[in-house]
Motif scaffolding. Structure first.
Motif, PDB file in Angstrom:
ATOM      1  N   ALA A  41      -9.145  -1.569 -50.659  1.00 26.40           N
ATOM      2  CA  ALA A  41      -8.369  -1.391 -51.873  1.00 26.40           C
ATOM      3  C   ALA A  41      -9.211  -0.771 -52.988  1.00 26.40           C
ATOM      4  O   ALA A  41      -8.748   0.120 -53.712  1.00 26.40           O
ATOM      5  CB  ALA A  41      -7.784  -2.729 -52.331  1.00 26.40           C
ATOM      6  N   ALA A  42     -10.439  -1.235 -53.125  1.00 25.59           N
ATOM      7  CA  ALA A  42     -11.309  -0.714 -54.182  1.00 25.59           C
ATOM      8  C   ALA A  42     -11.632   0.759 -53.957  1.00 25.59           C
ATOM      9  O   ALA A  42     -11.605   1.577 -54.893  1.00 25.59           O
ATOM     10  CB  ALA A  42     -12.591  -1.535 -54.260  1.00 25.59           C
ATOM     11  N   ILE A  43     -11.934   1.128 -52.706  1.00 23.86           N
ATOM     12  CA  ILE A  43     -12.253   2.525 -52.415  1.00 23.86           C
ATOM     13  C   ILE A  43     -11.020   3.397 -52.582  1.00 23.86           C
ATOM     14  O   ILE A  43     -11.078   4.489 -53.168  1.00 23.86           O
ATOM     15  CB  ILE A  43     -12.840   2.655 -50.999  1.00 23.86           C
ATOM     16  CG1 ILE A  43     -14.178   1.917 -50.913  1.00 23.86           C
ATOM     17  CG2 ILE A  43     -13.031   4.123 -50.631  1.00 23.86           C
ATOM     18  CD1 ILE A  43     -14.755   1.856 -49.510  1.00 23.86           C
ATOM     19  N   ALA A  44      -9.871   2.940 -52.079  1.00 19.90           N
ATOM     20  CA  ALA A  44      -8.636   3.720 -52.205  1.00 19.90           C
ATOM     21  C   ALA A  44      -8.257   3.928 -53.666  1.00 19.90           C
ATOM     22  O   ALA A  44      -7.804   5.013 -54.057  1.00 19.90           O
ATOM     23  CB  ALA A  44      -7.508   3.029 -51.450  1.00 19.90           C
ATOM     24  N   ASN A  45      -8.445   2.905 -54.483  1.00 17.64           N
ATOM     25  CA  ASN A  45      -8.133   3.030 -55.906  1.00 17.64           C
ATOM     26  C   ASN A  45      -9.052   4.035 -56.581  1.00 17.64           C
ATOM     27  O   ASN A  45      -8.620   4.841 -57.426  1.00 17.64           O
ATOM     28  CB  ASN A  45      -8.243   1.667 -56.587  1.00 17.64           C
ATOM     29  CG  ASN A  45      -7.697   1.685 -57.998  1.00 17.64           C
ATOM     30  OD1 ASN A  45      -6.667   2.296 -58.275  1.00 17.64           O
ATOM     31  ND2 ASN A  45      -8.380   1.003 -58.911  1.00 17.64           N
ATOM     32  N   ALA A  46     -10.327   4.020 -56.217  1.00 18.47           N
ATOM     33  CA  ALA A  46     -11.264   4.988 -56.784  1.00 18.47           C
ATOM     34  C   ALA A  46     -10.874   6.410 -56.406  1.00 18.47           C
ATOM     35  O   ALA A  46     -10.911   7.328 -57.231  1.00 18.47           O
ATOM     36  CB  ALA A  46     -12.680   4.673 -56.312  1.00 18.47           C
ATOM     37  N   ILE A  47     -10.505   6.622 -55.143  1.00 16.30           N
ATOM     38  CA  ILE A  47     -10.092   7.953 -54.702  1.00 16.30           C
ATOM     39  C   ILE A  47      -8.823   8.384 -55.422  1.00 16.30           C
ATOM     40  O   ILE A  47      -8.690   9.538 -55.852  1.00 16.30           O
ATOM     41  CB  ILE A  47      -9.900   7.966 -53.177  1.00 16.30           C
ATOM     42  CG1 ILE A  47     -11.249   7.780 -52.481  1.00 16.30           C
ATOM     43  CG2 ILE A  47      -9.244   9.266 -52.713  1.00 16.30           C
ATOM     44  CD1 ILE A  47     -11.152   7.565 -50.983  1.00 16.30           C
ATOM     45  N   GLN A  48      -7.887   7.463 -55.593  1.00 16.52           N
ATOM     46  CA  GLN A  48      -6.643   7.793 -56.290  1.00 16.52           C
ATOM     47  C   GLN A  48      -6.905   8.215 -57.730  1.00 16.52           C
ATOM     48  O   GLN A  48      -6.245   9.116 -58.258  1.00 16.52           O
ATOM     49  CB  GLN A  48      -5.696   6.593 -56.257  1.00 16.52           C
ATOM     50  CG  GLN A  48      -4.352   6.855 -56.928  1.00 16.52           C
ATOM     51  CD  GLN A  48      -3.440   5.639 -56.882  1.00 16.52           C
ATOM     52  OE1 GLN A  48      -3.880   4.529 -56.566  1.00 16.52           O
ATOM     53  NE2 GLN A  48      -2.182   5.827 -57.190  1.00 16.52           N
ATOM     54  N   GLN A  49      -7.879   7.590 -58.376  1.00 10.45           N
ATOM     55  CA  GLN A  49      -8.175   7.895 -59.777  1.00 10.45           C
ATOM     56  C   GLN A  49      -8.980   9.189 -59.932  1.00 10.45           C
ATOM     57  O   GLN A  49      -9.077   9.726 -61.039  1.00 10.45           O
ATOM     58  CB  GLN A  49      -8.964   6.744 -60.397  1.00 10.45           C
ATOM     59  CG  GLN A  49      -8.209   5.428 -60.485  1.00 10.45           C
ATOM     60  CD  GLN A  49      -6.980   5.525 -61.376  1.00 10.45           C
ATOM     61  OE1 GLN A  49      -7.024   6.141 -62.422  1.00 10.45           O
ATOM     62  NE2 GLN A  49      -5.887   4.918 -60.940  1.00 10.45           N
ATOM     63  N   SER A  50      -9.538   9.699 -58.859  1.00 17.18           N
ATOM     64  CA  SER A  50     -10.434  10.851 -58.965  1.00 17.18           C
ATOM     65  C   SER A  50      -9.668  12.155 -59.137  1.00 17.18           C
ATOM     66  O   SER A  50      -8.498  12.280 -58.759  1.00 17.18           O
ATOM     67  CB  SER A  50     -11.317  10.934 -57.721  1.00 17.18           C
ATOM     68  OG  SER A  50     -10.533  11.212 -56.570  1.00 17.18           O
ATOM     69  N   ALA A  51     -10.381  13.143 -59.694  1.00 19.81           N
ATOM     70  CA  ALA A  51      -9.860  14.494 -59.870  1.00 19.81           C
ATOM     71  C   ALA A  51     -10.792  15.459 -59.159  1.00 19.81           C
ATOM     72  O   ALA A  51     -11.949  15.121 -58.866  1.00 19.81           O
ATOM     73  CB  ALA A  51      -9.770  14.825 -61.367  1.00 19.81           C
ATOM     74  N   PRO A  52     -10.328  16.680 -58.858  1.00 24.45           N
ATOM     75  CA  PRO A  52     -11.203  17.650 -58.182  1.00 24.45           C
ATOM     76  C   PRO A  52     -12.538  17.818 -58.908  1.00 24.45           C
ATOM     77  O   PRO A  52     -12.582  17.989 -60.122  1.00 24.45           O
ATOM     78  CB  PRO A  52     -10.375  18.937 -58.196  1.00 24.45           C
ATOM     79  CG  PRO A  52      -8.960  18.443 -58.156  1.00 24.45           C
ATOM     80  CD  PRO A  52      -8.952  17.209 -59.023  1.00 24.45           C
ATOM     81  N   GLY A  53     -13.617  17.744 -58.144  1.00 28.72           N
ATOM     82  CA  GLY A  53     -14.962  17.831 -58.699  1.00 28.72           C
ATOM     83  C   GLY A  53     -15.625  16.497 -58.920  1.00 28.72           C
ATOM     84  O   GLY A  53     -16.841  16.429 -59.108  1.00 28.72           O
ATOM     85  N   ASP A  54     -14.856  15.403 -58.880  1.00 28.14           N
ATOM     86  CA  ASP A  54     -15.410  14.066 -59.093  1.00 28.14           C
ATOM     87  C   ASP A  54     -16.135  13.555 -57.852  1.00 28.14           C
ATOM     88  O   ASP A  54     -15.908  14.025 -56.739  1.00 28.14           O
ATOM     89  CB  ASP A  54     -14.305  13.079 -59.465  1.00 28.14           C
ATOM     90  CG  ASP A  54     -13.760  13.306 -60.868  1.00 28.14           C
ATOM     91  OD1 ASP A  54     -14.355  14.104 -61.616  1.00 28.14           O
ATOM     92  OD2 ASP A  54     -12.729  12.680 -61.200  1.00 28.14           O
ATOM     93  N   THR A  55     -16.975  12.553 -58.047  1.00 23.20           N
ATOM     94  CA  THR A  55     -17.723  11.913 -56.970  1.00 23.20           C
ATOM     95  C   THR A  55     -17.377  10.436 -56.915  1.00 23.20           C
ATOM     96  O   THR A  55     -17.438   9.735 -57.939  1.00 23.20           O
ATOM     97  CB  THR A  55     -19.242  12.057 -57.194  1.00 23.20           C
ATOM     98  OG1 THR A  55     -19.589  13.432 -57.179  1.00 23.20           O
ATOM     99  CG2 THR A  55     -20.026  11.325 -56.112  1.00 23.20           C
ATOM    100  N   ILE A  56     -17.005   9.951 -55.733  1.00 24.47           N
ATOM    101  CA  ILE A  56     -16.895   8.515 -55.495  1.00 24.47           C
ATOM    102  C   ILE A  56     -18.282   8.041 -55.086  1.00 24.47           C
ATOM    103  O   ILE A  56     -18.801   8.428 -54.045  1.00 24.47           O
ATOM    104  CB  ILE A  56     -15.879   8.202 -54.390  1.00 24.47           C
ATOM    105  CG1 ILE A  56     -14.535   8.894 -54.654  1.00 24.47           C
ATOM    106  CG2 ILE A  56     -15.716   6.690 -54.234  1.00 24.47           C
ATOM    107  CD1 ILE A  56     -13.902   8.526 -55.962  1.00 24.47           C
TER     108      ILE A  56
END
Length: 222
Positions: A41-56
């Motif tokens: 859930a934490a990883i999926a939420n981080a990916i959902q919040q990201s925009a092109p060019g961002d780093t998880i």
């Protein structure tokens, strides 16, 4: 969730000026997003919040997931180091540990995907209908236990009849594959098929698989 704005950087790769994020388009600034936990859930939420060019950005910890990590276009997922950031599976269904579907300009680096000999983990990374992926300094181990006939560390696929929807123009480099599908007739470290064209596979180590190391079929210019 913490977002840290950092300057966007570029590197010189194979004589071309490419963004560090694996062929990503340049943007004025990029953010680092750190998941607020160590689960799916934490990883999926981080990916959902990201925009092109961002780093998880993952820490030097073990992340226990119950579903595959599903990446999206233009985003990097980076561990602290290849041997210190581990992703393991604690779910109840057959799966790959990471999927890349319908994406472009994705980077995966500096982490380990460990199937822990869980028979539910068939593959490390699967990808289809995608382009410009950059997977490097990733260890994939202990996947495909008792799996037959197919299981792989990284599997790029498309349609073997139409040669459409494969993974193209991508790089897999400096990765390590250990104990991949030892009982699978067609188990291997890396496989590219179904129109997965113009991909480069460089400086990888493959140790202990059911069939062998690196395979390509129905794909050109590998």
């Amino acid at each position: 969730m913490k977002r840290v704005v950092t300057p966007y950087t570029v590197m010189l790769l194979a004589g071309m000026l490419l963004p560090v994020a694996g062929l990503l388009p340049a943007k004025a600034s990029a953010a680092e997003i750190r998941p607020a936990g160590h689960d799916s859930a934490a990883i999926a939420n981080a990916i959902q919040q990201s925009a092109p060019g961002d780093t998880i950005r993952l820490q030097a910890e073990t992340y226990e997931i119950t579903e595959p990590i599903q990446l999206k276009s233009g985003v990097k997922i980076m561990g602290a180091a290849q041997d210190t950031t581990r992703i393991v599976y604690k779910g109840a269904e057959t799966t790959s540990l990471m999927t890349i579907a319908g994406c472009k300009d994705v980077e995966v680096a500096q982490l380990t995907l460990d199937g822990q000999d869980n028979p539910l983990v068939w593959d490390g990374i699967t990808g289809g209908n995608s382009s410009h992926l950059f997977i490097h300094h990733v260890t994939i181990r202990n996947v495909g236990k008792d799996r037959t006939p197919f299981s792989h560390g990284i599997f790029f696929f498309g349609n073997n009849t139409t040669l459409e929807h494969g993974v193209t123009d991508s790089i897999i480099s400096d990765c390590r594959f250990e104990k991949i599908a030892l009982k699978a007739e067609y188990g291997g470290g890396i496989r590219m098929e179904g129109g997965s064209n113009r991909n480069r596979v460089e400086r990888n180590v493959v140790k202990d698989t059911g069939r062998g190391g690196i395979f390509g079929d129905h794909s050109a210019e590998l």
